[in-house]
Design an enzyme around this catalytic site. Structure first.
Site, mmCIF file in Angstrom:
data_model
loop_
_atom_site.group_PDB
_atom_site.id
_atom_site.type_symbol
_atom_site.label_atom_id
_atom_site.label_comp_id
_atom_site.label_asym_id
_atom_site.label_seq_id
_atom_site.Cartn_x
_atom_site.Cartn_y
_atom_site.Cartn_z
ATOM 1 C CB VAL A 1 -0.958 -0.010 1.213
ATOM 2 C CG1 VAL A 1 -1.621 1.339 1.416
ATOM 3 C CG2 VAL A 1 -2.018 -1.086 1.021
ATOM 4 C CB THR B 1 -7.568 -2.364 6.538
ATOM 5 O OG1 THR B 1 -7.343 -2.033 5.165
ATOM 6 C CG2 THR B 1 -8.993 -2.833 6.727
ATOM 7 C CD GLU C 1 -4.948 2.051 -1.582
ATOM 8 O OE1 GLU C 1 -4.409 3.130 -1.354
ATOM 9 O OE2 GLU C 1 -5.522 1.801 -2.664
ATOM 10 C CG PHE C 2 -11.211 0.992 -1.688
ATOM 11 C CD1 PHE C 2 -11.981 0.188 -0.858
ATOM 12 C CD2 PHE C 2 -11.276 2.364 -1.521
ATOM 13 C CE1 PHE C 2 -12.816 0.748 0.114
ATOM 14 C CE2 PHE C 2 -12.104 2.934 -0.558
ATOM 15 C CZ PHE C 2 -12.882 2.118 0.260
ATOM 16 C CG ASN D 1 -11.509 -5.725 1.739
ATOM 17 O OD1 ASN D 1 -11.690 -5.291 0.608
ATOM 18 N ND2 ASN D 1 -10.328 -5.763 2.304
ATOM 19 C CG PHE E 1 -13.970 -9.506 -6.528
ATOM 20 C CD1 PHE E 1 -13.023 -10.020 -5.666
ATOM 21 C CD2 PHE E 1 -13.619 -8.423 -7.321
ATOM 22 C CE1 PHE E 1 -11.753 -9.472 -5.583
ATOM 23 C CE2 PHE E 1 -12.357 -7.876 -7.254
ATOM 24 C CZ PHE E 1 -11.431 -8.397 -6.383
ATOM 25 C CB CYS F 1 -7.025 -7.702 1.767
ATOM 26 S SG CYS F 1 -5.718 -6.471 1.664
ATOM 27 C CE LYS G 1 -4.792 -9.767 -6.443
ATOM 28 N NZ LYS G 1 -5.791 -8.747 -6.628
ATOM 29 N NE ARG H 1 1.215 -10.030 2.867
ATOM 30 C CZ ARG H 1 1.209 -8.714 3.085
ATOM 31 N NH1 ARG H 1 1.640 -8.236 4.228
ATOM 32 N NH2 ARG H 1 0.792 -7.884 2.159
HETATM 33 P P1 NAD Z 1 3.012 -4.615 4.275
HETATM 34 O O1 NAD Z 1 3.278 -5.565 5.358
HETATM 35 O O2 NAD Z 1 3.345 -4.982 2.858
HETATM 36 O O3 NAD Z 1 3.756 -3.231 4.573
HETATM 37 C C1 NAD Z 1 3.778 -2.616 5.819
HETATM 38 C C2 NAD Z 1 5.110 -1.867 5.940
HETATM 39 O O4 NAD Z 1 5.106 -1.085 7.147
HETATM 40 C C3 NAD Z 1 6.306 -2.802 6.052
HETATM 41 O O5 NAD Z 1 7.239 -2.468 5.045
HETATM 42 C C4 NAD Z 1 6.872 -2.517 7.457
HETATM 43 O O6 NAD Z 1 8.273 -2.646 7.510
HETATM 44 C C5 NAD Z 1 6.411 -1.086 7.659
HETATM 45 N N1 NAD Z 1 6.387 -0.666 9.068
HETATM 46 C C6 NAD Z 1 5.891 -1.304 10.151
HETATM 47 N N2 NAD Z 1 6.065 -0.573 11.269
HETATM 48 C C7 NAD Z 1 6.672 0.574 10.890
HETATM 49 C C8 NAD Z 1 7.122 1.737 11.552
HETATM 50 N N3 NAD Z 1 6.983 1.875 12.881
HETATM 51 N N4 NAD Z 1 7.719 2.720 10.848
HETATM 52 C C9 NAD Z 1 7.892 2.604 9.512
HETATM 53 N N5 NAD Z 1 7.473 1.518 8.803
HETATM 54 C C10 NAD Z 1 6.885 0.520 9.482
HETATM 55 O O7 NAD Z 1 1.465 -4.231 4.383
HETATM 56 P P2 NAD Z 1 0.476 -3.799 3.202
HETATM 57 O O8 NAD Z 1 0.018 -4.988 2.453
HETATM 58 O O9 NAD Z 1 1.070 -2.635 2.473
HETATM 59 O O10 NAD Z 1 -0.778 -3.302 4.079
HETATM 60 C C11 NAD Z 1 -0.729 -2.121 4.852
HETATM 61 C C12 NAD Z 1 -2.127 -1.824 5.357
HETATM 62 O O11 NAD Z 1 -3.012 -1.561 4.251
HETATM 63 C C13 NAD Z 1 -2.789 -2.979 6.118
HETATM 64 O O12 NAD Z 1 -3.624 -2.456 7.109
HETATM 65 C C14 NAD Z 1 -3.627 -3.667 5.049
HETATM 66 O O13 NAD Z 1 -4.726 -4.356 5.600
HETATM 67 C C15 NAD Z 1 -4.097 -2.487 4.235
HETATM 68 N N6 NAD Z 1 -4.417 -2.798 2.834
HETATM 69 C C16 NAD Z 1 -3.653 -3.659 2.133
HETATM 70 C C17 NAD Z 1 -3.966 -3.929 0.810
HETATM 71 C C18 NAD Z 1 -3.151 -4.906 -0.002
HETATM 72 O O14 NAD Z 1 -3.631 -5.323 -1.062
HETATM 73 N N7 NAD Z 1 -1.953 -5.293 0.433
HETATM 74 C C19 NAD Z 1 -5.058 -3.303 0.200
HETATM 75 C C20 NAD Z 1 -5.811 -2.400 0.951
HETATM 76 C C21 NAD Z 1 -5.486 -2.152 2.275
#
Ligand code: NAD
Length: 427
Positions: free
Chosen positions: A11, A120, A148-149, A205, A246, A257, A317, A324
């Site tokens: 994200v 999220t 974020e979507f 979601n 979907f 997610c 996918k 994950r």
């Molecule tokens: P991710 O695990 O890929 O990335 C999270 C990042 O945050 C990591 O790089 C980690 O090192 C960093 N981090 C953690 N603690 C930190 C800190 N104190 N300071 C700086 N960096 C720090 O996670 P993601 O998939 O990008 O998801 C992030 C959020 O967005 C989650 O809540 C997820 O549910 C939501 N989200 C994800 C998606 C998706 O498709 N991946 C879509 C929509 C929403």
């Protein structure tokens, strides 16, 4: 505008790179120093379609920088929090990363900024974040929720062409700042309260997960009743009130997610004494879809002891390297525990897959051909487009048995080509 993005995962990296592409000055901050090192040397820590060129060009033009230093948020008008919210053992999300970041911002921010929750989170988390910030910050600040979507695999496109942008805040000033930031996208912006914005994310979601489980429920009925789930779901989905997307059967949803957000939302409902049985049924059906697929394989092959199964696709996918909660994990573990020897290939997720505990006894191969060679059966677990180019003459030299968990091929054509072809929800 000057923007800081904390967390450079799927994200955060998308948000940082795409906002820079729109002409903003962006600093991406992550406490994982190897990630930041990779990014600063032009390497991507994740695979995402179309991401690398945007990151590289914006870094070259000086609009995009990466650091581990949280002090670098100073100077930014907007600070996005994009850290993970992984599931705890009780299904509730672990908010400690969000809490850490809120504390860190509280310790170092020296001026007014709009602090945006993009991770999220359960409803009312923004309120709690506000308290943490208020106790620490000496400056004025506003909090907003901007869920974020994006879909992994199409994250860059999803940023530039969103169906809608949700901005939740009780501050007109923060609302104006975020509206200005997103103006170049020409997308509808929904201006709502903090709580509504948080619920929109969980609600959408959970609804999408429900559509997938609905299709999978139909797949089981279709297998018994002799119908074709692809045409049944198309027929239902063509109704504009329902929609076709979907709405396909398969081996179940995975990724980071839907499974975790559904669990989190069930907890939210229960914490508010609202009956969550509808969503619990969605989860139950999804959790059993992997087993349903394995049972299909066993019912055709009998004992799997010492059988060689070629696996095409491991990522949850196509279009991502994300492993994950991928449905390939329970499927392969079960096949292996039944005595099968697994030879697996994925175009993008092999490095991530090799790190998975459940996969320590499987063989990773470096091409489709190697997965197919000498196998007793082929299982397709991710719908990578390149699998459509499979050389079926070559497959036949090893096996005529194909289990397609993603309904990638035309059933009649496969059968007239002499394959014993088993897919989902199609007789
Ligand atoms: P991710 O695990 O890929 O990335 C999270 C990042 O945050 C990591 O790089 C980690 O090192 C960093 N981090 C953690 N603690 C930190 C800190 N104190 N300071 C700086 N960096 C720090 O996670 P993601 O998939 O990008 O998801 C992030 C959020 O967005 C989650 O809540 C997820 O549910 C939501 N989200 C994800 C998606 C998706 O498709 N991946 C879509 C929509 C929403």
């Amino acid at each position: 505008m000057k923007v800081a993005v904390i967390g450079t995962g799927y994200v955060g990296l998308t948000q940082a790179a795409c906002l820079a592409e729109l002409g903003n000055e962006v600093i991406g901050i992550d406490n994982n120093s190897s990630k930041i090192q990779m990014l600063n040397s032009g390497e991507m820590p994740i695979y995402e379609n179309g991401m690398k060129p945007i990151v590289i060009s914006n870094m070259k033009e000086g609009r995009l920088k990466f650091t581990t230093d949280i002090n670098e948020i100073n100077g930014s008008q907007i600070i996005f929090i994009c850290v993970g919210t992984p599931p705890g053992s009780d299904g509730k999300p672990n908010l400690s990363y969000v809490e850490n970041v809120a504390n860190q911002i509280g310790n170092v921010l020296k001026h007014y900024a709009v602090i945006v929750e993009k991770s999220t989170v359960p409803v009312r988390t923004a309120d709690w974040m506000k308290l943490i910030l208020r106790n620490k910050l000496k400056t004025d600040f506003d909090v907003a929720v901007n869920p974020e979507f994006l879909r992994e695999g199409t994250a860059v496109d999803d940023f530039f062409y969103p169906d809608r942008i949700v901005v939740g805040t009780d501050s007109p000033k923060a609302d104006a700042v975020l509206s200005e930031l997103y103006k170049p996208l020409n997308a509808p912006i929904l201006h709502v309260s903090l709580e509504s914005a948080e619920l929109i994310k969980h609600g959408s979601n959970a609804f999408l997960a429900m559509k997938i489980s609905y299709a999978n429920m139909f797949s089981r009925l279709c297998e018994k009743a002799g119908a074709d789930v692809e045409t049944v779901m198309k027929g239902i989905g063509l109704d504009k009130r329902i929609g076709e997307s979907f709405f396909r059967a398969g081996i179940g949803y995975g990724g980071f997610c839907f499974p975790k957000d559904l669990d989190a939302f069930v907890s939210v409902l229960e914490d508010h004494n609202v009956d969550a049985s509808l969503l619990k049924a969605v989860k139950k059906l999804n959790d059993s879809q992997a087993e349903h697929f394995v049972n299909k394989i066993v019912s055709v092959m009998g004992s799997l002891k010492d059988k060689r199964i070629g696996v095409l696709g491991l990522a949850f996918k196509a279009g991502t390297d994300d492993m994950r909660l991928a449905p390939s994990i329970p499927i392969i573990s079960k096949l292996h525990s039944l005595g099968a020897n697994i030879y697996a290939y994925d175009p993008k997720s092999m490095d991530n897959a090799k790190a998975i505990d459940e996969f320590k006894n499987i063989n990773f191969v470096s091409s489709m051909c190697q997965a197919v060679e000498g196998c007793d059966a082929l299982a397709i677990l991710t719908e990578w487009p390149e699998f459509r180019d499979l050389d079926f003459n070559k497959v036949k030299e090893s096996t005529n048995l194909i289990f397609d968990g993603r309904n990638m091929f035309n059933i009649n054509r496969m059968r007239s080509a002499g394959f014993s072809y088993h897919s989902i929800g199609r007789k």
